[in-house]
Design a protein around this motif. Structure first.
Motif, short mmCIF file in Angstrom:
data_model
loop_
_atom_site.label_atom_id
_atom_site.label_comp_id
_atom_site.label_asym_id
_atom_site.label_seq_id
_atom_site.Cartn_x
_atom_site.Cartn_y
_atom_site.Cartn_z
N PHE A 1 0.83 -1.20 0.00
CA PHE A 1 0.00 0.00 0.00
C PHE A 1 0.87 1.25 0.00
N ALA B 1 1.03 4.13 -2.96
CA ALA B 1 0.83 5.56 -2.72
C ALA B 1 2.02 6.35 -3.24
N ALA C 1 2.03 6.40 -7.06
CA ALA C 1 0.93 7.24 -7.56
C ALA C 1 1.31 8.72 -7.46
N VAL C 2 1.99 9.11 -6.37
CA VAL C 2 2.44 10.50 -6.25
C VAL C 2 3.45 10.80 -7.35
N VAL D 1 -2.81 18.41 -5.56
CA VAL D 1 -3.69 17.26 -5.29
C VAL D 1 -3.00 16.20 -4.42
N PRO D 2 -1.77 15.78 -4.74
CA PRO D 2 -1.12 14.82 -3.83
C PRO D 2 -0.95 15.38 -2.42
N VAL E 1 -4.39 15.10 -0.65
CA VAL E 1 -4.80 13.71 -0.40
C VAL E 1 -3.91 13.05 0.65
N THR E 2 -2.58 13.19 0.51
CA THR E 2 -1.69 12.50 1.46
C THR E 2 -1.83 13.11 2.86
N LEU F 1 -4.56 14.55 4.20
CA LEU F 1 -5.81 14.08 4.79
C LEU F 1 -5.70 12.61 5.18
N ALA F 2 -5.10 11.81 4.29
CA ALA F 2 -4.98 10.38 4.58
C ALA F 2 -4.13 10.16 5.83
N PHE G 1 -6.06 11.28 8.99
CA PHE G 1 -7.12 10.36 9.34
C PHE G 1 -6.57 9.06 9.90
N PHE G 2 -5.64 8.43 9.16
CA PHE G 2 -5.14 7.12 9.60
C PHE G 2 -4.43 7.20 10.94
N TYR H 1 -6.91 7.87 13.80
CA TYR H 1 -7.78 6.72 14.04
C TYR H 1 -7.02 5.54 14.60
N LEU H 2 -5.90 5.16 13.94
CA LEU H 2 -5.20 3.94 14.35
C LEU H 2 -4.50 4.08 15.69
#
Lengths: 505, 437
Positions: free
Chosen positions: A13, A17, A20-21, A383-384, A387-388, A390-391, A394-395, A398-399
């Motif tokens: 994963f 990521a 993709a960047v 955009v990257p 997105v990165t 926020l991801a 969040f992760f 949360y984790l």
């Protein structure tokens, strides 16, 4: 599920990521005549491939140092040479290949970053997460460290090879944490010889190892350890600089390229003290360059002194991690000629604190990504970035259950907690600065500033308004967190007899 | 070490899974997209700029509107949001218009409409039979199902790289299936009709719907042995159903080979799960024998089959075979060099997860050595097609050989899975008969 499959899934994963960047734009894309860091790396491949070693760092007819001259230590040069040997010679043809940009070339360059990451940085993170972090959160910590946006965006977006130098430094930390001091110092010296900015990390390494020698007694095993480490360091340096050792002029020139003291206190907008101070007082014009140098040197030394002394007295892994943060952050805030990308140097050790102090670490890591926003906007990486960030937010929240770990006890302020409460109560503020509400407010402000930087045009009288706001806002965060991490490091008692015995090492 | 065992009603992991894959989709915004991107941009332009009467006549672009009317209305409503991103994309004459704002809008529209899919997955997870005994979260069937559906490799690369709206459509299909599993048959039928009017390719599974609904919904009671009790026929229900799905029986032209499967749910319906099995067989049968089938149609079989895969050991084995082969057959869709690492990494991610999670769930190996060898052969095929063959002298004279090899090799796996699935369905029908005797 078994460990190995979950780890592999996290790695896959993380790699997806990253790649993709890397499909996005890079620094200086399509911008002649100078282009950007991408072209600099390509140019170094050209120089090292075509010219003999003794010409790499000198200004000659074939090597114009004004066009992206080599300004990193020899290991970078050797790495560039290796890459140049692997590809189409047209891409590194002397002079003719300047500004070369093509689909295939971009793929190759991006692939070199991925390979370096996979071979050096990611294994170090795996080892750290599974052997040196405590508690039941190992896999979650691993994923969160892998998702840190700053490193991904700089290495795979802007284009650099920080994963090599930071990865080697992390290897140093991991190996030292496992108790192999000589190998750890070897790894760190290699890291230092890849990028000279690793000097930000050098003082903690030095104090930690010296402290260990003292603890083992300088009259016996300690001295032996000291000698072993010193010999390793010297031999590694010699091996790295071997082609340059024949001529003292060579060594001087390389050093001159690595430390350009003539370039001034700061360049562009960077979230450190001098740039922020410059908003109120134009120190660049008031003080002479020499005064600036001494001022910067003195403040830096003062800032790193408490942390280094504490580490010298108590060389444990926990103290070492905190000292790495404090030292590199202090250097970032007060040193000379700091670039905004250098925030990655304190960011790496802060990643190592994600398990122990989740909320402050996440806050710092997000602020560090945010501080580089002007750079990302210039590179077309909006955009990257969004997105990165926020991801990651969040992760990690949360984790790691970050909001459950911000009670005063968990923040490890120790005896200073009472002192802080007394001080802030007098001024009527909330006693706990690091809490959920402040965090949300800060993140919202960062989001707002990001939006404004993109959507609004700055007023004519203040064309640099938004980069300046971004760097001052980040600076305040860095300063506050420097204070916090210093308190945490100093507050820990010298004796390891603690209630939960968790950090005895 | 494991995640803390959550309470039975703690579903906080679900938004985490959904949000995680959404972030992944966002980061693929600037990846390669196929001509399907232009197809949908053209449809946005047609529905926005022209009156309704001209929608199916307009042919400035070669990509004329060839989906049913409900999808046209869907594009029409999207176009109202699109005008705030970039008005130029809605001009019919702007062929192959790809401004950054256009790309951002279209990609985000796929990501946002996937919310239907996410909701449908949640409903399917709630319908999954749970085994007793506390497990850690990662071992629960509903977690595995959610991961297998939300992070499905085929859907990710077809929708979010190649570019299509399958997530939205499959969401409606899975929601319909979930409603049937929950016994809410009228809603399920309504959703399926909506789906048919969005994309006519779902006609292939219409026979399963038609016969099942006729048998299980219109006949309210069974005999004690499970056969039809003709006296329990309910005209009211038939009218209700008919008024919703009048097109189902009349328009289906599914392959005749589906008939025995369809017959089996008439004779022995075995409830909604039997229907689901028949649906998968119909979908796969139409993939095998249908007219002008796209390779993406394999998803019509794979996605619903995921529900069965987490409930039965045998199904899990067939699922692994079908999914791995089916997903690999999608590789030729992404032929650019930059996207090669992405498709390989995502394929490894999904395959590794599906194998390890289902193996752990059913405690033991699910594939026999021959099947495992076949699947490992896929790695050899990949290396041959992407690395070895391009460097060989035949690349210029016979450029289609890699595609041929991929198709032929995958067809073995898909056919094998089809046969096994069909056999398992008929065997269930057979055991019922046997029980009677």
């Amino acid at each position: 599920m078994e460990n190995w499959s979950l780890v592999s899934i996290c790695v896959l994963f993380g790699l997806t990521a990253r790649w993709a960047v890397s499909l996005n734009s890079y620094s200086g894309a399509g911008k002649p005549p100078m282009f950007g860091d991408y072209e600099a790396q390509r140019h170094w491949q050209e120089v090292t491939y075509n010219l003999p070693v003794h010409e790499w760092y000198f200004n000659t007819t074939d090597n114009n140092l004004n066009y992206w001259g080599l300004d990193y230590p020899p290991l970078t040069a050797y790495h560039s040479l290796l890459c140049a040997h692997l590809i189409n010679p047209d891409w590194v043809e002397l002079h003719a290949s300047r500004g070369h940009e093509s689909y295939g070339h971009k793929l190759f360059m991006r692939a070199t970053v991925l390979v370096a990451d996979l071979l050096i940085y990611i294994p170090a993170v795996v080892l750290y997460s599974f052997y040196l972090s405590e508690g039941s959160n190992k896999k979650k910590v691993f994923l969160c460290i892998l998702l840190y946006p700053g490193l991904i965006l700089i290495d795979y977006g802007h284009f650099q090879y920080n994963s090599i130098s930071l990865g080697l430094a992390l290897w140093g930390v991991v190996v030292l944490g496992l108790g192999w001091d000589v190998l750890g110092s070897l790894a760190f010296v290699l890291s230092l010889n890849y990028k000279q900015m690793e000097l930000y990390h050098s003082l903690p390494f030095f104090c930690y190892l010296l402290g260990k020698c003292f603890k083992q007694g300088l009259a016996g095993r300690g001295l032996f350890l000291l000698v072993k480490i010193a010999v390793t360091v010297l031999v590694t340096f010699a091996l790295c600089w071997l082609p340059f050792l024949s001529d003292p002029g060579q060594i001087l020139q390389v050093v001159h390229r690595l430390f350009p003291v003539g370039r001034g206190l700061f360049e562009d907008k960077v979230a450190n003290t001098w740039c922020s101070l410059n908003v109120l007082i134009k120190i660049k014009t008031i003080l002479s360059t020499d005064t600036q140098l001494y001022f910067s040197l003195t403040t830096t030394l003062l800032a790193i002194l408490p942390s280094s002394i504490k580490l010298l007295m108590k060389p444990t892994l926990w103290q070492f991690k905190l000292a790495l943060v404090n030292s590199s952050l202090a250097f970032f805030l007060f040193s000379f000629q700091v670039h905004e990308k250098s925030i990655l140097l304190p960011a790496l050790p802060v990643c190592l604190l994600l398990n122990d102090l989740p909320l402050p670490a996440i806050w710092f890591l997000q602020a560090s990504t945010f501080s580089m926003l002007p750079l990302f906007l210039k590179d077309g990486l909006l955009v990257p970035y969004v997105v990165t960030s926020l991801a990651f937010l969040f992760f990690s929240i949360y984790l790691l259950s970050a909001f459950e770990h911000c009670s005063e006890d968990k923040l490890r302020l120790g005896p200073y907690r009472r002192l802080l409460i007394c001080i802030v109560r007098r001024y009527g503020y909330l006693s706990n600065c690091i809490n959920k509400d402040h965090f949300y407010f800060s993140i919202t402000a960062m989001a707002g500033l990001s939006f404004m930087s993109v959507a609004l045009a700055p007023p004519d009288q203040l064309p640099d308004l938004f980069p300046l706001l971004v760097s001052v806002f980040s600076y305040l965060h860095f300063l506050g967190l420097l204070l916090y991490f210093n308190i945490v490091q100093i507050a820990e008692p010298l004796q390891s007899v603690r209630k939960n015995q968790k950090k005895s090492n | 070490s494991v995640m803390a065992t959550p309470r039975a009603d703690d579903w906080s992991w679900f938004p985490a899974l959904a949000l995680g894959v959404s972030f992944l989709k966002c980061i693929l915004i600037n990846a390669y997209h196929s001509t399907d991107f232009e197809v949908h941009r053209n449809w946005l332009a047609i529905t926005h700029s022209l009156p309704v009467s001209k929608w199916y006549h307009e042919n400035t672009s070669e990509w004329t509107l060839d989906y049913p009317p409900l999808f046209a209305w869907f594009e029409y409503s999207l176009s109202h949001v699109a005008q705030h991103f970039d008005k130029e994309m809605l001009v019919v004459q702007n062929l192959i218009y790809t401004s950054p704002a256009t790309i951002l809008f279209q990609r985000l529209s796929v990501i946002v409409t996937d919310i239907v899919f996410i909701y449908a997955v949640k409903e399917c997870c709630r319908s999954v039979r749970e085994e007793k005994g506390s497990k850690d979260l990662l071992g629960h069937p509903f977690f595995i199902l959610a991961a297998l559906l939300l992070w499905n490799f085929g859907l990710l690369i077809v929708d979010h790289i190649h570019f299509q709206y399958n997530g939205f459509l499959f969401g409606i299909l899975l929601l319909s299936v979930a409603r049937h599993l929950q016994g809410r048959h009228l809603e399920g039928a309504l959703l399926f009709t909506v789906l048919l009017n969005l994309k006519h390719i779902y006609l292939y599974i219409a026979p399963a719907y038609g016969i099942f609904l006729l048998r299980s919904y219109c006949f309210t009671k069974d005999n004690t042995d499970g056969s039809v009790r003709w006296s329990s026929f309910s005209p009211v229900r038939l009218v209700a159903l008919g008024s919703i799905v009048i097109s189902v029986g009349a328009l289906s032209f599914g392959p005749f080979i589906a008939m025995p499967a369809v017959l089996s749910i008439w004779c022995r319906p075995r409830g909604a799960r039997g229907f689901l099995r028949c649906l998968v067989v119909c979908a796969l049968g139409s993939f095998m024998f249908g007219w002008h089938v796209h390779e993406k149609a394999i998803l019509m079989a794979i996605l619903p089959f995921s529900i069965l895969a987490v409930e039965s050991r045998e199904d899990a084995g067939i699922f692994l075979m079908l999914t791995t082969t089916g997903h690999y057959s999608l590789f030729p869709l992404l032929f650019t060099a930059a996207e090669l690492p992405i498709k390989v990494l995502l394929m490894l991610l999904f395959t590794l997860y599906s194998f390890t999670s289902l193996k752990k769930l059913f405690r033991g190996s699910l594939l026999n050595p021959l099947e495992t060898t076949y699947l490992l052969g896929l790695v050899a095929v990949e290396i041959l097609c992407e690395v070895v063959y391009p460097l060989s002298p035949w690349q210029h004279t016979l450029p289609f050989v890699p595609l041929l090899v991929t198709s032929v090799y995958c067809s073995l796996g898909v056919s094998y899975s089809f046969i096994r699935l069909y056999v398992s369905l008929l065997r269930q029908h057979g055991t019922d008969k046997h029980k009677q005797l």
